[in-house]
Design an enzyme around this catalytic site. Structure first.
Site, PDB file in Angstrom:
ATOM      1  N   SER A  68       0.805  -1.217   0.000  1.00  0.00           N
ATOM      2  CA  SER A  68       0.000   0.000   0.000  1.00  0.00           C
ATOM      3  C   SER A  68       0.843   1.274   0.000  1.00  0.00           C
ATOM      4  O   SER A  68       2.005   1.281   0.422  1.00  0.00           O
ATOM      5  CB  SER A  68      -0.914   0.008   1.224  1.00  0.00           C
ATOM      6  OG  SER A  68      -1.712  -1.149   1.258  1.00  0.00           O
TER       7      SER A  68
HETATM    8  N1  SAH Z   1      -1.383  -4.460   3.578  1.00  0.00           N
HETATM    9  C1  SAH Z   1      -0.630  -4.993   2.475  1.00  0.00           C
HETATM   10  C2  SAH Z   1      -1.308  -4.718   1.161  1.00  0.00           C
HETATM   11  C3  SAH Z   1      -1.908  -5.916   0.694  1.00  0.00           C
HETATM   12  S1  SAH Z   1      -2.770  -5.868  -0.850  1.00  0.00           S
HETATM   13  C4  SAH Z   1       0.777  -4.471   2.465  1.00  0.00           C
HETATM   14  O1  SAH Z   1       1.069  -3.557   3.241  1.00  0.00           O
HETATM   15  O2  SAH Z   1       1.613  -4.993   1.717  1.00  0.00           O
HETATM   16  C5  SAH Z   1      -4.156  -6.834  -0.370  1.00  0.00           C
HETATM   17  C6  SAH Z   1      -3.878  -8.242   0.041  1.00  0.00           C
HETATM   18  O3  SAH Z   1      -5.121  -8.825   0.399  1.00  0.00           O
HETATM   19  C7  SAH Z   1      -3.309  -9.113  -1.074  1.00  0.00           C
HETATM   20  O4  SAH Z   1      -2.134  -9.713  -0.626  1.00  0.00           O
HETATM   21  C8  SAH Z   1      -4.401 -10.149  -1.327  1.00  0.00           C
HETATM   22  O5  SAH Z   1      -3.912 -11.423  -1.692  1.00  0.00           O
HETATM   23  C9  SAH Z   1      -5.092 -10.179   0.018  1.00  0.00           C
HETATM   24  N2  SAH Z   1      -6.463 -10.689  -0.010  1.00  0.00           N
HETATM   25  C10 SAH Z   1      -7.453 -10.456  -0.904  1.00  0.00           C
HETATM   26  N3  SAH Z   1      -8.567 -11.124  -0.562  1.00  0.00           N
HETATM   27  C11 SAH Z   1      -8.281 -11.793   0.592  1.00  0.00           C
HETATM   28  C12 SAH Z   1      -9.019 -12.670   1.438  1.00  0.00           C
HETATM   29  N4  SAH Z   1     -10.279 -12.989   1.192  1.00  0.00           N
HETATM   30  N5  SAH Z   1      -8.385 -13.176   2.531  1.00  0.00           N
HETATM   31  C13 SAH Z   1      -7.096 -12.856   2.806  1.00  0.00           C
HETATM   32  N6  SAH Z   1      -6.354 -12.046   2.048  1.00  0.00           N
HETATM   33  C14 SAH Z   1      -6.937 -11.514   0.958  1.00  0.00           C
END
Ligand code: SAH
Length: 221
Positions: A68
């Site tokens: 993010s």
């Molecule tokens: N907070 C993270 C950003 C992650 S992007 C950082 O700082 O790097 C969003 C993430 O949510 C992705 O890795 C994606 O695989 C995950 N995601 C999407 N749907 C999900 C679900 N149902 N359960 C768990 N993770 C999920």
């Protein structure tokens, strides 16, 4: 960026510039700013994007996901109004960058990721940083973590198409959940505060762009 200075000389000033930019955009909580300052974003970012680590932008990570944007990390963390004793649930571990910041401001962080590859990489970063208050899970975060509920705070870092009912049900009275809500490429960042009687106060904060919250776990690694 065309800056050719060596990373070691460069990092403090780039980091100060980033922190100043977050402050100018409204991230003013000093504990949140300190947590961001003390978290090495380079450790969470692929080699290909190392020259952009201190920019205020989201960057690609493995599995087609993103780390993010620092401003959004600051804004969401600040909106959560963390207390040192809080037990926090995070959905979407991704790189583990946001998880690390949450872990510095709360007692215990439970984090769920649907890609095993991302989960494993994040776990090794937590180990390297000697963070001992993070519990990880490979699974569908949309379902929350019923065995560990209720939580004081919940942060969703992927866009939920609708109100995250299952997660709201795992919030303590007076607990706070922050999540991007919306079906399209642009969503609204919302804060839900539980009123203690089964209802919620809902505030729309700003427009954001997150990858979608998907059902189930990823089939590929
Ligand atoms: N907070 C993270 C950003 C992650 S992007 C950082 O700082 O790097 C969003 C993430 O949510 C992705 O890795 C994606 O695989 C995950 N995601 C999407 N749907 C999900 C679900 N149902 N359960 C768990 N993770 C999920």
């Amino acid at each position: 960026m065309t800056d050719q200075a060596s990373p070691s000389e460069d990092v403090p000033s780039r980091l100060s510039t980033l922190i100043a930019s977050l402050q100018a955009q409204g991230v003013t909580d000093t504990a949140v700013l300190q947590a961001i300052k003390s978290t090495p974003r380079d450790l969470f970012t692929p080699d290909l994007f190392q020259d952009r680590v201190w920019e205020d932008s989201a960057l690609p990570i493995a599995c087609g996901q993103t780390i993010s944007q620092p401003f959004i990390v600051g804004l969401m963390t600040q909106a959560l109004r963390l207390e040192p004793r809080a037990r926090v649930l995070e959905i979407g571990t991704g790189s583990g960058y946001q998880t690390t910041i949450l872990s510095k401001l709360s007692r215990l962080v439970y984090t769920i990721e649907r890609y095993r590859t991302l989960m494993k990489a994040a776990e090794s970063r937590f180990k390297q940083l000697e963070l001992t208050n993070i519990v990880t899970k490979f699974g569908d975060g949309g379902l929350g973590w019923p065995e560990q509920a209720p939580f004081d705070r919940i942060m969703v870092t992927a866009a939920a198409s609708d109100e995250p009912v299952a997660l709201l049900a795992q919030l303590k009275p007076n607990g706070i959940l922050v999540a991007p809500i919306g079906k399209g490429p642009v969503q609204v960042l919302k804060r839900y505060t539980a009123d203690g009687h089964g209802g919620f106060a809902v505030e729309a904060m700003t427009e954001v762009r997150f990858v979608p919250l998907l059902d189930g776990v990823a089939k590929e690694s």
